[in-house]
Design an enzyme around this catalytic site. Structure first.
Site, mmCIF file in Angstrom:
data_model
loop_
_atom_site.group_PDB
_atom_site.id
_atom_site.type_symbol
_atom_site.label_atom_id
_atom_site.label_comp_id
_atom_site.label_asym_id
_atom_site.label_seq_id
_atom_site.Cartn_x
_atom_site.Cartn_y
_atom_site.Cartn_z
ATOM 1 N N GLY B 40 0.842 -1.189 0.000
ATOM 2 C CA GLY B 40 0.000 0.000 0.000
ATOM 3 C C GLY B 40 0.871 1.230 0.000
ATOM 4 C CB THR B 42 4.055 6.641 1.547
ATOM 5 O OG1 THR B 42 5.256 5.976 1.253
ATOM 6 C CG2 THR B 42 4.314 7.641 2.624
ATOM 7 N N GLY B 43 1.801 5.967 4.011
ATOM 8 C CA GLY B 43 0.743 6.574 4.829
ATOM 9 C C GLY B 43 -0.584 5.849 4.780
ATOM 10 N N GLY B 45 -1.300 3.075 6.289
ATOM 11 C CA GLY B 45 -1.640 2.448 7.572
ATOM 12 C C GLY B 45 -1.013 1.095 7.814
ATOM 13 C CE LYS B 46 3.149 0.090 3.508
ATOM 14 N NZ LYS B 46 2.770 1.482 3.183
ATOM 15 C CB SER B 47 3.919 1.230 10.144
ATOM 16 O OG SER B 47 4.817 1.182 9.071
ATOM 17 C CD GLU B 171 8.715 0.382 3.923
ATOM 18 O OE1 GLU B 171 9.674 0.960 3.418
ATOM 19 O OE2 GLU B 171 7.659 0.934 4.213
HETATM 20 N N1 LIG Z 1 2.828 9.007 15.503
HETATM 21 C C1 LIG Z 1 1.838 9.423 14.699
HETATM 22 N N2 LIG Z 1 1.070 10.488 15.051
HETATM 23 C C2 LIG Z 1 0.067 10.909 14.266
HETATM 24 N N3 LIG Z 1 -0.267 10.349 13.106
HETATM 25 C C3 LIG Z 1 0.454 9.291 12.676
HETATM 26 C C4 LIG Z 1 1.549 8.772 13.455
HETATM 27 N N4 LIG Z 1 2.073 7.717 12.794
HETATM 28 C C5 LIG Z 1 1.356 7.590 11.670
HETATM 29 N N5 LIG Z 1 0.378 8.524 11.590
HETATM 30 C C6 LIG Z 1 -0.619 8.663 10.501
HETATM 31 O O1 LIG Z 1 -1.276 7.429 10.306
HETATM 32 C C7 LIG Z 1 -1.379 7.122 8.928
HETATM 33 C C8 LIG Z 1 -0.800 5.752 8.649
HETATM 34 O O2 LIG Z 1 0.596 5.752 8.933
HETATM 35 P P1 LIG Z 1 1.524 4.467 8.802
HETATM 36 O O3 LIG Z 1 2.815 4.797 9.434
HETATM 37 O O4 LIG Z 1 0.788 3.292 9.313
HETATM 38 O O5 LIG Z 1 1.701 4.366 7.226
HETATM 39 P P2 LIG Z 1 2.507 3.278 6.391
HETATM 40 O O6 LIG Z 1 1.503 2.611 5.520
HETATM 41 O O7 LIG Z 1 3.327 2.434 7.275
HETATM 42 O O8 LIG Z 1 3.434 4.197 5.488
HETATM 43 P P3 LIG Z 1 4.956 3.935 4.992
HETATM 44 O O9 LIG Z 1 4.871 3.116 3.761
HETATM 45 O O10 LIG Z 1 5.418 5.328 4.663
HETATM 46 O O11 LIG Z 1 5.727 3.327 6.109
HETATM 47 C C9 LIG Z 1 -0.668 8.232 8.176
HETATM 48 O O12 LIG Z 1 -1.646 9.045 7.583
HETATM 49 C C10 LIG Z 1 0.097 8.998 9.208
HETATM 50 O O13 LIG Z 1 0.029 10.367 8.942
HETATM 51 MG MG LIG Z 2 5.504 2.247 7.650
#
Ligand SMILES: Nc1ncnc2c1ncn2[C@@H]1O[C@H](COP(=O)(O)OP(=O)(O)OP(=O)(O)O)[C@@H](O)[C@H]1O
Ligand SMILES: [Mg+2]
Lengths: 256, 284
Positions: B40, B42-43, B45-47, B171
């Site tokens: 998915g 960036t951003g 919600g995976k992490s 990752e």
């Molecule tokens: N510590 C935080 N405080 C506020 N919002 C957050 C925080 N961490 C993530 N978010 C928000 O939650 C959403 C999902 O973030 P997440 O880190 O899960 O994305 P991701 O899919 O892992 O992205 P990536 O591929 O960049 O690692 C994003 O919109 C982000 O802005």
């Molecule tokens: Mg991530």
């Protein structure tokens, strides 16, 4: 926090100086009328700024225990000849309560006005205004630009370090570290796995930054032009006049 | 150990006046013993999703079942060790978690936190340093004298040493050289063969095609598709909406289609692609 209102548009130097000036004159207030007047002034400023009031309440939260502690201390430990209530070394009196209320008001006023400054002014604007305010010190060879640069880099690093800390804490938690468990020694020990990686990564970030700046030809010294130019305008003059008015009314109420 | 998300919502609330939505009503099941990939933008919600599995984050509403263990918004921060022992997590850039003065101690750190005796932890360190492809001569070095890629391997060894049943990889190969990334991916596949459940977050669709049994696609804090990689990569609707890109082999197959080749389903790995091409060339 992004937003737009008269307060946002004021020159950051004016905001910065007025905030400190206000914190100074808070200590001039000495009776109900003067405290009430300052409170009205702060609430008026909050209203004009159009910032949601909830953020100011949130700003109080980290200071909550300090405020409570100080107020309770003042309330119970002010010596008095006419105590309302008395028990061994604790005395509750009218004077004590009045002083405690004043201290409480001071906290609220100072926290609200500084929250207003930080919410409506970006850190970079603040460091720019410090640079501009300190400019006269150049005469005595004070390295104003360098200090301002250090300040803005430090400010930029704060969120970065907070991010880094949460990341490292998560990684160590996943490896079974339990923060806030066990005795004092164990708790302190639990921070070693955070502090060391944090130091290592701060140094490497700082090193990268230094290289990045040098490779773009940064050299300290005179003659750098500015990307963000601070602009003094008429509304800033009016704000200062307004503050002078506030001071006069305050002085009047004080002796009233 | 099966992992099940039931209507999980997570909103980030920080001191920052802005707050964001991390997960919006997510339900899914991750099967035991499978290699599941999560992809998915960036951003998306995976992490946030995977951090719920070992309770680094707790849901705002909904619940997660990890084996017998239930995680809800009320879950206490105490007694999480058994859960975290069973769910190992390799973070994006895990090298930033190293802190001991020797590689060996750093690998032993996890197991010892989980109550493994020193002697056994030492043995685990011996074994894992080999598994990640570094020799035992590295054990006495300082982790800070290693290259980035070597540090990554040490960090991975540190997670494997606790012998978790489920391994979550956020990752894990970002920024590694192609040979290094293949070695590390093979290593995780090997772990799966030893009976572990692998959950991999990645932006590399070829890794998904080559290694994963199942995949989930996330978009805007929700899971928008899940299934076998073959099925998901052949879902035209997802591609049209730009939720994911194709692996190289599938892209190549698409180009061949313009030259009178025909594929019922797009091949997603090189071996599938070559068998298909051979058949079609000789079959004519
Ligand atoms: N510590 C935080 N405080 C506020 N919002 C957050 C925080 N961490 C993530 N978010 C928000 O939650 C959403 C999902 O973030 P997440 O880190 O899960 O994305 P991701 O899919 O892992 O992205 P990536 O591929 O960049 O690692 C994003 O919109 C982000 O802005
Ligand atoms: Mg991530």
């Amino acid at each position: 926090m992004p937003g737009d209102s008269l307060i946002y548009r004021l020159d950051p130097r004016v905001k910065f100086l007025i905030t400190f000036y206000f914190i100074g004159i808070v200590f001039l207030a000495n009776n109900v009328a003067s405290y009430a007047f300052l409170m009205v002034f702060v609430l008026f400023a909050v209203l004009v700024s159009k910032v949601n009031f909830i953020f100011f309440i949130k700003g109080l939260r980290p200071m909550f225990w300090l405020i409570l502690f100080t107020v309770v201390l003042q309330a119970f430990f002010t010596p008095s000849n006419h105590p309302i209530w008395h028990w061994s070394f604790l005395t509750l009196s009218k004077e004590g309560l009045v002083i405690a209320t004043y201290i409480f008001m001071r906290f609220i006023l100072i926290i609200f006005i500084s929250t207003l400054l930080t919410l409506t002014t970006t850190p970079i604007e603040i460091s720019d205004s410090i640079e501009s305010i300190l400019k006269p010190l150049r005469v005595i060879k004070f390295p104003v630009t360098q200090v301002a640069l250090m300040l803005s880099i430090a400010l930029r690093f704060v969120p970065l370090l907070i991010d880094e800390t949460t990341k490292i804490m998560d990684a160590q938690r996943a490896r079974g570290v339990d923060f806030g468990e066990g005795g004092l020694i164990k708790r302190i020990k639990a921070f070693v796995p955070i502090l060391i990686p944090l130091f290592v990564s701060s140094f490497s970030i700082a090193y990268d930054l230094a290289i990045a700046m040098e490779s773009r030809g940064y050299k300290d010294g005179q003659g750098r032009s500015k990307y963000r130019v601070l602009q003094w305008s008429m509304r800033d003059n009016w704000t200062i006049v307004f503050m002078a008015g506030v001071t006069i009314i305050l002085l009047f109420l004080r002796s009233y | 150990m099966q992992i099940e998300f039931k209507h999980v919502t997570h909103s980030y609330e920080s001191n920052n006046p802005m707050s964001g939505l991390g997960l919006a009503d997510v339900s899914c099941t991750i099967n035991s013993g499978k290699f599941t990939a999560i992809v998915g933008k960036t951003g998306s919600g995976k992490s946030t999703l995977v951090r719920h599995i070992n309770a680094l984050l707790k849901p705002t509403s909904g619940e997660i079942l990890v084996g017998e263990r239930k995680i809800t918004s009320e879950t206490n921060n105490k007694n999480l060790k058994p859960l975290r022992k069973n769910v190992g997590m390799v973070f994006q850039f895990p090298e930033s978690q190293l802190f001991e003065d020797t590689v060996e101690k750093d690998i032993m750190f996890g197991p010892q936190n989980f109550g493994v005796p020193e002697k056994d932890a030492k043995e685990a360190a011996q074994e894992m340093i080999d598994v990640v492809g570094l020799g035992s001569e590295y054990l006495q070095k300082s982790p800070f004298d290693l290259s980035g890629g070597q540090m990554r391997r040490v960090a991975i060894a540190g997670v494997l040493a606790s012998d978790p049943e489920t391994i979550i990889l956020d990752e894990p190969t970002a920024g590694l050289d192609p040979v290094g990334r293949k070695e590390i991916m093979d290593l995780f596949k090997e772990q799966q063969k030893n009976g572990k459940t692998i959950i991999l977050i990645t932006h590399n669709m070829d890794d998904v095609a080559n290694y994963a049994d199942e995949m989930m696609v996330m978009h805007d804090s929700q899971i928008v598709a899940s299934g076998t990689p073959k099925a998901v990569f052949n879902d035209q609707e997802l591609l049209d909406k730009n939720y994911l890109t194709l692996p190289q082999s599938a892209i190549f197959a698409q180009k061949l289609q313009a030259k009178n080749f025909h594929f019922d389903q797009l091949p997603i790995t090189i071996s599938e692609l070559t068998t298909e091409i051979k058949q079609q060339i000789h079959g004519d």
